[in-house]
Write a protein that holds these residues in place. Structure first.
Motif, PDB file in Angstrom:
ATOM      1  N   ASN A  75       0.814  -1.215   0.000  1.00 28.32           N
ATOM      2  CA  ASN A  75       0.000   0.000   0.000  1.00 28.32           C
ATOM      3  C   ASN A  75       0.847   1.265   0.000  1.00 28.32           C
ATOM      4  OD1 ASN A  75      -3.063  -0.585   0.236  1.00 28.32           O
ATOM      5  ND2 ASN A  75      -2.119  -2.112   1.565  1.00 28.32           N
ATOM      6  N   PHE A  76       2.016   1.217   0.611  1.00 26.07           N
ATOM      7  CA  PHE A  76       2.916   2.361   0.500  1.00 26.07           C
ATOM      8  C   PHE A  76       3.349   2.570  -0.949  1.00 26.07           C
ATOM      9  CE2 PHE A  76       4.477   2.128   5.186  1.00 26.07           C
ATOM     10  CZ  PHE A  76       3.347   2.854   5.569  1.00 26.07           C
ATOM     11  N   ILE A  77       3.577   1.461  -1.664  1.00 25.65           N
ATOM     12  CA  ILE A  77       3.932   1.589  -3.084  1.00 25.65           C
ATOM     13  C   ILE A  77       2.743   2.118  -3.873  1.00 25.65           C
ATOM     14  CG2 ILE A  77       4.685   0.336  -5.136  1.00 25.65           C
ATOM     15  CD1 ILE A  77       6.164  -1.585  -3.324  1.00 25.65           C
ATOM     16  N   PHE A  78       1.525   1.639  -3.544  1.00 21.11           N
ATOM     17  CA  PHE A  78       0.331   2.183  -4.188  1.00 21.11           C
ATOM     18  C   PHE A  78       0.283   3.704  -4.048  1.00 21.11           C
ATOM     19  CE2 PHE A  78      -2.407  -1.872  -3.421  1.00 21.11           C
ATOM     20  CZ  PHE A  78      -1.775  -2.480  -4.478  1.00 21.11           C
ATOM     21  N   TYR A  79       0.490   4.162  -2.813  1.00 24.79           N
ATOM     22  CA  TYR A  79       0.453   5.608  -2.576  1.00 24.79           C
ATOM     23  C   TYR A  79       1.541   6.317  -3.366  1.00 24.79           C
ATOM     24  CZ  TYR A  79       1.265  10.093  -0.392  1.00 24.79           C
ATOM     25  OH  TYR A  79       1.469  11.435  -0.187  1.00 24.79           O
ATOM     26  N   ALA A  80       2.745   5.739  -3.367  1.00 23.30           N
ATOM     27  CA  ALA A  80       3.845   6.366  -4.103  1.00 23.30           C
ATOM     28  C   ALA A  80       3.499   6.477  -5.581  1.00 23.30           C
ATOM     29  CB  ALA A  80       5.126   5.553  -3.907  1.00 23.30           C
ATOM     30  N   PHE A  81       2.888   5.429  -6.142  1.00 20.80           N
ATOM     31  CA  PHE A  81       2.506   5.484  -7.550  1.00 20.80           C
ATOM     32  C   PHE A  81       1.507   6.607  -7.821  1.00 20.80           C
ATOM     33  CE2 PHE A  81       3.511   0.773  -8.626  1.00 20.80           C
ATOM     34  CZ  PHE A  81       4.826   1.146  -8.917  1.00 20.80           C
ATOM     35  N   SER A  82       0.597   6.814  -6.872  1.00 19.45           N
ATOM     36  CA  SER A  82      -0.418   7.853  -7.088  1.00 19.45           C
ATOM     37  C   SER A  82       0.190   9.244  -7.174  1.00 19.45           C
ATOM     38  CB  SER A  82      -1.467   7.806  -5.960  1.00 19.45           C
ATOM     39  OG  SER A  82      -0.947   8.329  -4.748  1.00 19.45           O
ATOM     40  N   THR A  83       1.409   9.418  -6.675  1.00 22.72           N
ATOM     41  CA  THR A  83       2.043  10.737  -6.683  1.00 22.72           C
ATOM     42  C   THR A  83       2.840  11.021  -7.956  1.00 22.72           C
ATOM     43  OG1 THR A  83       4.068   9.962  -5.579  1.00 22.72           O
ATOM     44  CG2 THR A  83       2.232  10.652  -4.171  1.00 22.72           C
ATOM     45  N   PHE A  84       3.181   9.959  -8.738  1.00 25.84           N
ATOM     46  CA  PHE A  84       4.029  10.224  -9.911  1.00 25.84           C
ATOM     47  C   PHE A  84       3.667   9.433 -11.158  1.00 25.84           C
ATOM     48  CE2 PHE A  84       6.095   6.431  -8.226  1.00 25.84           C
ATOM     49  CZ  PHE A  84       6.456   5.736  -9.378  1.00 25.84           C
ATOM     50  N   ILE A  85       2.854   8.360 -11.045  1.00 22.42           N
ATOM     51  CA  ILE A  85       2.683   7.459 -12.174  1.00 22.42           C
ATOM     52  C   ILE A  85       2.016   8.147 -13.367  1.00 22.42           C
ATOM     53  CG2 ILE A  85       0.455   6.539 -11.402  1.00 22.42           C
ATOM     54  CD1 ILE A  85       3.305   4.541 -13.030  1.00 22.42           C
ATOM     55  N   ASN A  86       1.072   9.057 -13.101  1.00 23.80           N
ATOM     56  CA  ASN A  86       0.416   9.756 -14.214  1.00 23.80           C
ATOM     57  C   ASN A  86       1.397  10.631 -14.963  1.00 23.80           C
ATOM     58  OD1 ASN A  86      -1.834   9.532 -11.844  1.00 23.80           O
ATOM     59  ND2 ASN A  86      -2.758   9.236 -13.854  1.00 23.80           N
ATOM     60  N   ASP A  87       2.247  11.350 -14.235  1.00 27.65           N
ATOM     61  CA  ASP A  87       3.260  12.186 -14.889  1.00 27.65           C
ATOM     62  C   ASP A  87       4.282  11.326 -15.616  1.00 27.65           C
ATOM     63  OD1 ASP A  87       1.995  14.409 -13.863  1.00 27.65           O
ATOM     64  OD2 ASP A  87       3.307  14.543 -12.096  1.00 27.65           O
ATOM     65  N   PHE A  88       4.652  10.180 -15.025  1.00 28.09           N
ATOM     66  CA  PHE A  88       5.629   9.285 -15.646  1.00 28.09           C
ATOM     67  C   PHE A  88       5.097   8.732 -16.961  1.00 28.09           C
ATOM     68  CE2 PHE A  88       7.278   4.855 -16.050  1.00 28.09           C
ATOM     69  CZ  PHE A  88       8.611   5.161 -16.269  1.00 28.09           C
ATOM     70  N   ALA A  89       3.834   8.286 -16.960  1.00 30.98           N
ATOM     71  CA  ALA A  89       3.242   7.750 -18.187  1.00 30.98           C
ATOM     72  C   ALA A  89       3.123   8.821 -19.260  1.00 30.98           C
ATOM     73  CB  ALA A  89       1.872   7.146 -17.881  1.00 30.98           C
ATOM     74  N   ALA A  90       2.835  10.058 -18.848  1.00 29.46           N
ATOM     75  CA  ALA A  90       2.696  11.148 -19.822  1.00 29.46           C
ATOM     76  C   ALA A  90       4.040  11.549 -20.418  1.00 29.46           C
ATOM     77  CB  ALA A  90       2.030  12.347 -19.153  1.00 29.46           C
ATOM     78  N   SER A  91       5.094  11.585 -19.606  1.00 30.34           N
ATOM     79  CA  SER A  91       6.398  12.067 -20.090  1.00 30.34           C
ATOM     80  C   SER A  91       7.192  10.984 -20.815  1.00 30.34           C
ATOM     81  CB  SER A  91       7.219  12.604 -18.907  1.00 30.34           C
ATOM     82  OG  SER A  91       7.459  11.578 -17.955  1.00 30.34           O
ATOM     83  N   GLN A  92       7.193   9.762 -20.294  1.00 29.60           N
ATOM     84  CA  GLN A  92       7.985   8.680 -20.890  1.00 29.60           C
ATOM     85  C   GLN A  92       7.195   7.815 -21.860  1.00 29.60           C
ATOM     86  OE1 GLN A  92      11.286   8.459 -20.316  1.00 29.60           O
ATOM     87  NE2 GLN A  92      11.075  10.295 -19.041  1.00 29.60           N
ATOM     88  N   GLY A  93       5.902   7.911 -21.812  1.00 27.13           N
ATOM     89  CA  GLY A  93       5.063   7.089 -22.675  1.00 27.13           C
ATOM     90  C   GLY A  93       4.589   5.837 -21.952  1.00 27.13           C
ATOM     91  N   PRO A  94       3.327   5.437 -22.165  1.00 25.17           N
ATOM     92  CA  PRO A  94       2.797   4.257 -21.467  1.00 25.17           C
ATOM     93  C   PRO A  94       3.491   2.962 -21.871  1.00 25.17           C
ATOM     94  CG  PRO A  94       1.240   5.042 -23.122  1.00 25.17           C
ATOM     95  CD  PRO A  94       2.311   6.086 -23.014  1.00 25.17           C
ATOM     96  N   GLY A  95       3.977   2.880 -23.118  1.00 26.13           N
ATOM     97  CA  GLY A  95       4.693   1.683 -23.545  1.00 26.13           C
ATOM     98  C   GLY A  95       5.977   1.479 -22.763  1.00 26.13           C
ATOM     99  N   HIS A  96       6.693   2.564 -22.529  1.00 23.68           N
ATOM    100  CA  HIS A  96       7.915   2.496 -21.735  1.00 23.68           C
ATOM    101  C   HIS A  96       7.591   2.058 -20.310  1.00 23.68           C
ATOM    102  CE1 HIS A  96      11.935   3.572 -20.314  1.00 23.68           C
ATOM    103  NE2 HIS A  96      11.361   4.252 -19.330  1.00 23.68           N
ATOM    104  N   MET A  97       6.499   2.570 -19.752  1.00 22.80           N
ATOM    105  CA  MET A  97       6.079   2.181 -18.405  1.00 22.80           C
ATOM    106  C   MET A  97       5.839   0.672 -18.331  1.00 22.80           C
ATOM    107  SD  MET A  97       2.527   3.242 -16.439  1.00 22.80           S
ATOM    108  CE  MET A  97       1.569   2.361 -17.694  1.00 22.80           C
ATOM    109  N   ALA A  98       5.153   0.111 -19.332  1.00 19.14           N
ATOM    110  CA  ALA A  98       4.863  -1.323 -19.332  1.00 19.14           C
ATOM    111  C   ALA A  98       6.148  -2.142 -19.417  1.00 19.14           C
ATOM    112  CB  ALA A  98       3.930  -1.665 -20.497  1.00 19.14           C
ATOM    113  N   ARG A  99       7.090  -1.716 -20.246  1.00 19.42           N
ATOM    114  CA  ARG A  99       8.346  -2.467 -20.375  1.00 19.42           C
ATOM    115  C   ARG A  99       9.176  -2.414 -19.098  1.00 19.42           C
ATOM    116  NH1 ARG A  99       7.850  -0.337 -25.504  1.00 19.42           N
ATOM    117  NH2 ARG A  99       9.063   1.519 -24.942  1.00 19.42           N
ATOM    118  N   VAL A 100       9.180  -1.264 -18.427  1.00 16.32           N
ATOM    119  CA  VAL A 100       9.909  -1.154 -17.163  1.00 16.32           C
ATOM    120  C   VAL A 100       9.323  -2.107 -16.129  1.00 16.32           C
ATOM    121  CG1 VAL A 100      10.383   0.366 -15.205  1.00 16.32           C
ATOM    122  CG2 VAL A 100      10.722   1.200 -17.532  1.00 16.32           C
ATOM    123  N   PHE A 101       7.986  -2.109 -16.009  1.00 10.36           N
ATOM    124  CA  PHE A 101       7.342  -3.004 -15.050  1.00 10.36           C
ATOM    125  C   PHE A 101       7.588  -4.466 -15.412  1.00 10.36           C
ATOM    126  CE2 PHE A 101       3.868   0.250 -13.647  1.00 10.36           C
ATOM    127  CZ  PHE A 101       4.845   0.949 -12.964  1.00 10.36           C
TER     128      PHE A 101
END
Length: 548
Positions: free
Chosen positions: A486-512
């Motif tokens: 849940n701490f990771i969930f919260y951390a994602f809520s603070t940056f994941i939208n900006d990360f997907a917008a700047s790096q691209g959702p495809g890059h996000m999927a490959r990193v995960f």
């Protein structure tokens, strides 16, 4: 070496190494030992019951079938309505709700993020209280706060200004988080209290379905309801369902923690991890007191509804709190965080971005269509329930090949299926997101479903391993898992939208995907060295408790 598992250098037999299946070979070698073991009935008479039930009629393992199944049914149901439902209810409407409340998309994501932060922060507190006073009080309190939180969320949409609406809604979501904590952290351990080893697979898989993957079904329904009924009515519909769950908790979920003595007069077998440190001692309240004839009276139905059933541990709150984090020194606990907590976080974390990805062109999905996107994950999660029977099947087969002796590490090989499906899901999805067309939303939904399936398999395997290998400490370990997740969930809520917008959702999927496959490489040393680790951990734990 047992099927690739290295034996410890001592002769100690750690918990998690048990005689599970009677075979011709084991009957010849251990016939005298097996004569005193209690076995299953009907078609499973060759299955040795683990743990061995006591002679106490109040032992949860000896409850009537209807009582155990009713308790599990409401445990399962409440995990859905208090733990699985609140978080993803607004996921498909992230963009639309941001417009309605006049806040950035990131703020809407944080409505779920702060809720999960509360869940993670309160996890250790719930664990300590459960160790001292049992699980039933924690489930009751969680149900009450879940109902209150939903009521506050309804009131949030009736405020005079949008800013007040957001703040009240945020407060309601945080109170809902209090209602989530106990169900998310204590439920799997409660299965270990009520069911034998060979009965845990399907039930654990069902709980994993609710806690990890049922959010997909919630999103499918919630997206359509938001579009036709509005955000407020999502919570209006939820409220009476939660009230029903609260009533079910009161009536059908008695205390499951129990201090169990085996039938041979050896040291007590402790169902409750809270009292593992006090085996055979007199410093805890016994579940049942024998009468003058030596018989233990069976409690009636009404007696089973009492909120408190005694004190399970006399250690200080500070010591119990400290013990939770001591488990981070256990390599098996680190492994569980990698293959369960972190991977579930990746799956749930991407949900924050889905509406952001698929609402704009070329996809142009509406709120309800964003909800329907989760259909792939729903199917994947349902198929993931098969991990439970598969884990039980492989455990029995490997035990037979190992002369009837079961090792907790026999739960781990199932992760091979998870690795294959994760690779297909993450990397195919990354390619599809890098080459967006309207029709590829279906491929994306399939890939998201594959990720959900892999998450279910991995979480079921890891959860069963902890229940079998570290039963006495399972509550603390599941608390750690829940807290980190849940701490990771919260951390994602603070940056994941900006990360997907700047790096691209495809890059996000490959990193995960890359991190996921790297994490699964730890399954090999965990399988090979797991038994030695169990011996070492229990020896060090005894020293910590002053038993050596």
């Amino acid at each position: 070496m047992a099927l690739g598992i290295l034996e410890p250098k001592t002769v100690e037999k750690p918990p998690g190494t048990e005689y599970l299946v009677d075979t011709q070979e084991t009957s010849a070698e251990h016939q005298q030992e097996h004569e005193n073991f209690k076995h299953g009935k009907g078609k499973i008479t060759n299955i040795i019951l683990i743990p061995q039930p006591s002679e106490d009629p109040n032992d949860p393992l000896l409850w009537p079938t209807w009582k155990r199944e009713a308790a599990f049914a409401f445990l399962f149901f409440n995990c859905i309505i208090f733990a699985a439902l609140p978080g993803p209810m607004i996921a498909p409407a992230t963009v639309a709700l941001a417009v309605q409340l006049d806040v950035p998309i990131k703020k809407v994501a944080q409505l779920s993020g702060y809720q999960l932060l509360i869940v993670g922060a309160l996890g250790p507190v719930v664990s300590v209280l459960a160790q001292k006073y049992g699980k039933r009080p924690q489930f009751l309190v969680a149900s009450i706060f879940g109902v209150i939180g939903t009521g506050i969320c309804i009131a949030g949409f009736d405020q005079s200004s949008l800013s007040k609406s957001y703040n009240v809604l945020l407060a309601g979501r945080m109170v809902q988080g209090i209602g989530t904590t106990a169900y998310e952290s204590l439920s799997v351990a409660a299965i270990g209290d009520m069911f034998f080893l060979h009965e845990r697979g399907v039930r654990t898989a069902l709980l994993v379905l609710t806690l990890a993957c049922l959010s997909s079904f919630v999103a499918v329904i919630a997206g359509n309801m938001f579009e036709h009924l509005g955000a407020r009515n999502l919570f209006v519909v939820l409220l009476p369902i939660q009230i029903f769950g609260l009533l079910g908790t009161v009536v059908f979920m008695p205390e499951t923690q129990f201090i169990r003595h085996d039938s041979t007069g050896a040291l007590p077998i402790i169902s409750s991890p809270a009292v593992a440190e006090k085996q055979g001692g007199d410093s805890v309240t016994r579940e049942s007191t024998p009468d003058r004839q030596g018989h233990v009276p069976k409690r009636g139905f009404v007696q089973g509804l009492r909120v408190f059933s005694g004190l399970y541990n006399t250690s200080s709150m500070l010591k119990l709190f400290t013990e939770i984090f001591v488990h981070l020194l256990n390599p098996a606990v680190i492994w569980v965080q990698l293959v369960s907590a972190v991977l579930v976080s990746f799956f749930v974390g991407t949900a924050y971005t889905l509406a952001q990805i698929f609402s704009p062109p070329p996809y142009n999905l509406t709120v309800s269509q964003n909800g329907y996107f989760f259909t792939g994950a729903l199917i994947g999660g349902i198929l993931g329930v098969s991990a439970g029977p598969l884990c039980d099947f492989t455990a029995r087969r490997l035990a037979r090949r190992n002369k009837g002796v079961y090792e907790a590490e026999f739960r781990i090989p199932v992760c091979i299926f998870a690795v294959l499906v994760f690779a297909i899901g993450w990397f195919t999805w990354g390619w599809a997101l890098d080459h967006p067309t309207h029709n590829r939303v279906y491929l994306s939904s399939f890939c998201y479903g594959a990720i959900c399936f892999g998450t279910s398999v991995a979480s079921t395997s890891a959860g069963l391993y902890i229940l079998d290998a570290f039963r006495a400490h399972s509550t603390q370990i599941f608390i750690l898992q829940m807290m980190i997740k849940n701490f990771i969930f919260y951390a994602f809520s603070t940056f994941i939208n900006d990360f997907a917008a700047s790096q691209g959702p495809g890059h996000m999927a490959r990193v995960f995907g890359t991190v996921t496959l790297c994490g699964f490489t730890t399954c090999v040393p965990m399988y090979v060295f797991g038994k030695r680790n169990r011996v070492l951990v229990y020896r060090l734990w005894d020293r910590w408790l002053g038993k050596e």
